[in-house]
Design a protein around this motif. Structure first.
Motif, short mmCIF file in Angstrom:
data_model
loop_
_atom_site.label_atom_id
_atom_site.label_comp_id
_atom_site.label_asym_id
_atom_site.label_seq_id
_atom_site.Cartn_x
_atom_site.Cartn_y
_atom_site.Cartn_z
N ILE A 1 1.69 10.69 4.24
CA ILE A 1 3.01 11.04 3.72
C ILE A 1 3.88 11.63 4.83
O ILE A 1 5.08 11.32 4.93
CB ILE A 1 2.88 12.01 2.54
CG1 ILE A 1 2.27 11.30 1.33
CG2 ILE A 1 4.24 12.60 2.15
CD1 ILE A 1 1.96 12.21 0.16
N GLN A 2 3.27 12.46 5.68
CA GLN A 2 4.02 13.00 6.82
C GLN A 2 4.42 11.91 7.79
O GLN A 2 5.53 11.92 8.35
CB GLN A 2 3.16 14.06 7.53
CG GLN A 2 3.89 14.79 8.66
CD GLN A 2 5.10 15.55 8.14
OE1 GLN A 2 5.04 16.21 7.12
NE2 GLN A 2 6.22 15.43 8.86
N ASP A 3 3.54 10.92 7.99
CA ASP A 3 3.87 9.78 8.85
C ASP A 3 5.06 8.99 8.28
O ASP A 3 5.91 8.49 9.03
CB ASP A 3 2.66 8.85 9.00
CG ASP A 3 1.55 9.49 9.82
OD1 ASP A 3 0.39 9.03 9.70
OD2 ASP A 3 1.84 10.44 10.58
N GLN B 1 11.29 -1.61 8.57
CA GLN B 1 10.79 -1.63 7.20
C GLN B 1 9.33 -2.09 7.14
O GLN B 1 8.57 -1.64 6.28
CB GLN B 1 11.65 -2.56 6.34
CG GLN B 1 13.07 -2.10 6.12
CD GLN B 1 13.14 -0.92 5.16
OE1 GLN B 1 12.18 -0.63 4.46
NE2 GLN B 1 14.28 -0.24 5.13
N SER B 2 8.93 -2.97 8.03
CA SER B 2 7.55 -3.47 8.01
C SER B 2 6.56 -2.33 8.30
O SER B 2 5.47 -2.28 7.70
CB SER B 2 7.38 -4.58 9.05
OG SER B 2 7.73 -4.12 10.35
N ALA B 3 6.94 -1.43 9.23
CA ALA B 3 6.07 -0.29 9.53
C ALA B 3 5.94 0.63 8.31
O ALA B 3 4.86 1.13 7.99
CB ALA B 3 6.61 0.49 10.73
N GLU C 1 3.66 -0.96 5.75
CA GLU C 1 2.25 -0.83 6.13
C GLU C 1 1.72 0.56 5.78
O GLU C 1 0.60 0.71 5.26
CB GLU C 1 2.09 -1.09 7.62
CG GLU C 1 0.65 -1.06 8.10
CD GLU C 1 0.51 -1.39 9.57
OE1 GLU C 1 -0.60 -1.27 10.11
OE2 GLU C 1 1.54 -1.76 10.19
N LEU C 2 2.51 1.59 6.05
CA LEU C 2 2.10 2.96 5.70
C LEU C 2 1.94 3.12 4.19
O LEU C 2 1.00 3.77 3.71
CB LEU C 2 3.13 3.97 6.23
CG LEU C 2 3.15 4.20 7.74
CD1 LEU C 2 4.33 5.07 8.13
CD2 LEU C 2 1.85 4.85 8.20
N ASN C 3 2.87 2.54 3.43
CA ASN C 3 2.79 2.62 1.97
C ASN C 3 1.55 1.93 1.43
O ASN C 3 0.93 2.40 0.46
CB ASN C 3 4.05 2.03 1.33
CG ASN C 3 5.19 3.01 1.29
OD1 ASN C 3 5.01 4.17 0.97
ND2 ASN C 3 6.38 2.56 1.65
N ASN C 4 1.17 0.82 2.05
CA ASN C 4 -0.05 0.13 1.61
C ASN C 4 -1.29 1.00 1.85
O ASN C 4 -2.21 1.03 1.02
CB ASN C 4 -0.19 -1.20 2.36
CG ASN C 4 0.81 -2.24 1.88
OD1 ASN C 4 1.27 -2.18 0.73
ND2 ASN C 4 1.16 -3.18 2.74
N LEU C 5 -1.30 1.70 2.98
CA LEU C 5 -2.41 2.60 3.26
C LEU C 5 -2.47 3.74 2.24
O LEU C 5 -3.54 4.12 1.77
CB LEU C 5 -2.27 3.18 4.67
CG LEU C 5 -2.51 2.21 5.83
CD1 LEU C 5 -2.20 2.88 7.17
CD2 LEU C 5 -3.95 1.70 5.82
N VAL C 6 -1.29 4.28 1.89
CA VAL C 6 -1.25 5.37 0.90
C VAL C 6 -1.77 4.87 -0.45
O VAL C 6 -2.52 5.58 -1.14
CB VAL C 6 0.19 5.91 0.76
CG1 VAL C 6 0.27 6.92 -0.39
CG2 VAL C 6 0.64 6.57 2.04
N LYS C 7 -1.38 3.66 -0.84
CA LYS C 7 -1.86 3.11 -2.12
C LYS C 7 -3.38 2.99 -2.14
O LYS C 7 -4.03 3.30 -3.14
CB LYS C 7 -1.22 1.74 -2.36
CG LYS C 7 0.27 1.79 -2.67
CD LYS C 7 0.82 0.39 -2.83
CE LYS C 7 2.34 0.43 -3.08
NZ LYS C 7 2.92 -0.94 -3.20
N CYS D 1 12.85 8.35 4.09
CA CYS D 1 12.64 7.44 5.22
C CYS D 1 13.51 6.19 5.09
O CYS D 1 14.14 5.76 6.07
CB CYS D 1 11.16 7.05 5.28
SG CYS D 1 10.77 5.93 6.65
N LYS D 2 13.59 5.63 3.89
CA LYS D 2 14.40 4.42 3.70
C LYS D 2 15.89 4.72 3.89
O LYS D 2 16.64 3.90 4.43
CB LYS D 2 14.14 3.84 2.31
CG LYS D 2 12.76 3.21 2.21
CD LYS D 2 12.43 2.76 0.80
CE LYS D 2 11.03 2.16 0.76
NZ LYS D 2 10.64 1.71 -0.59
N LEU D 3 16.29 5.91 3.47
CA LEU D 3 17.68 6.30 3.70
C LEU D 3 17.97 6.42 5.19
O LEU D 3 19.03 5.97 5.67
CB LEU D 3 17.96 7.63 3.00
CG LEU D 3 19.40 8.17 3.13
CD1 LEU D 3 20.40 7.19 2.52
CD2 LEU D 3 19.51 9.53 2.45
#
Length: 230
Positions: free
Chosen positions: A27-29, A37-39, A42-48, A102-104
């Motif tokens: 989450i901090q990453d 957006q691709s990075a 990838e982080l969101n997939n790891l969190v899931k 992050c998206k903002l």
């Protein structure tokens, strides 16, 4: 057997803590992610993946609680399970906020690049930005729906746990009442036994006195018959 079960509980708890720390780090990453957006995806997939593993371990811990023989152990493990569920919900909320932030930031960065680029580059970047916004909106919607589903499941599990705890509390109370009733019965039985023992001793004493009187009378009669002048 009980010691082995508690070892499994501790191992499960350590794994839950490990996944919790990994999720917090990811989450901090996400908060610090500069893009693209691709990075972030990838982080969101790891969190899931980590959330999925964490949820399974919490379910295992709950199952271990139900298998405990001692009521105190079961209640303690159930309380720990509820604490870990609340922590997981807190992480899910932090994950959603980190994604939005992050998206903002990425969107603002892309807008700045559009404003300072050439005409052709501006047109191309606008197209990329629109696609990114559509993808971001889709990801946010999916994340929100997933969080809503998980929260609904957690609420239902919490209700089931509360019902189980209430049933256990009633069982403990009924057991205490039974113990009190048994204690009263034991005390009454003890009193009856003591009373019976005292009565038995009295009866023996009376029988002894009656026999002594009887033999004394017999001896007196024999003396008078056999030795009348004595």
């Amino acid at each position: 057997m009980a010691s082995s079960a508690l070892v499994h509980v501790r191992i499960c708890g350590q794994e839950i803590i490990k996944y919790d720390l990994q999720i917090k780090a990811l989450i901090q990453d996400i908060r610090d992610c500069p893009g693209p957006q691709s990075a972030l995806l990838e982080l969101n997939n790891l969190v899931k993946e980590k959330f999925s593993e964490l949820r399974l371990r919490i379910q295992d811990l709950e199952q271990m609680a139900k298998e405990q023989d001692r009521e105190s152990d079961r209640l303690a493990i159930m309380a720990e399970t509820e604490s870990q569920r609340r922590e997981m919900l807190s992480n899910q909320t932090a994950w959603r906020k980190a994604n939005l932030a992050c998206k903002l930031a990425i969107d603002n960065m892309e807008k700045n690049e559009l404003l300072h680029g050439g005409e052709n580059q501006t047109t191309r970047q606008r197209k990329v930005t629109k696609e990114s916004l559509v993808e971001s909106s889709s990801d946010i919607t999916e994340s929100l729906m997933s969080i809503c589903r998980m929260m609904s499941e957690q609420v239902k599990q919490s209700e089931d746990t509360i019902g189980t705890l209430a049933t256990s509390s009633r069982t403990v109370q009924e057991t205490n009442e039974e113990f009190k009733s048994m204690t009263g019965t034991i005390h009454l039985g003890r009193k009856l036994i003591l009373k019976y023992n005292r009565r038995e001793l009295t009866d023996k004493l009376l029988i002894f006195l009656a026999l002594a009187l009887f033999f004394a009378t017999v001896l007196y009669i024999l003396k008078k018959r056999l030795f009348p002048f004595i």
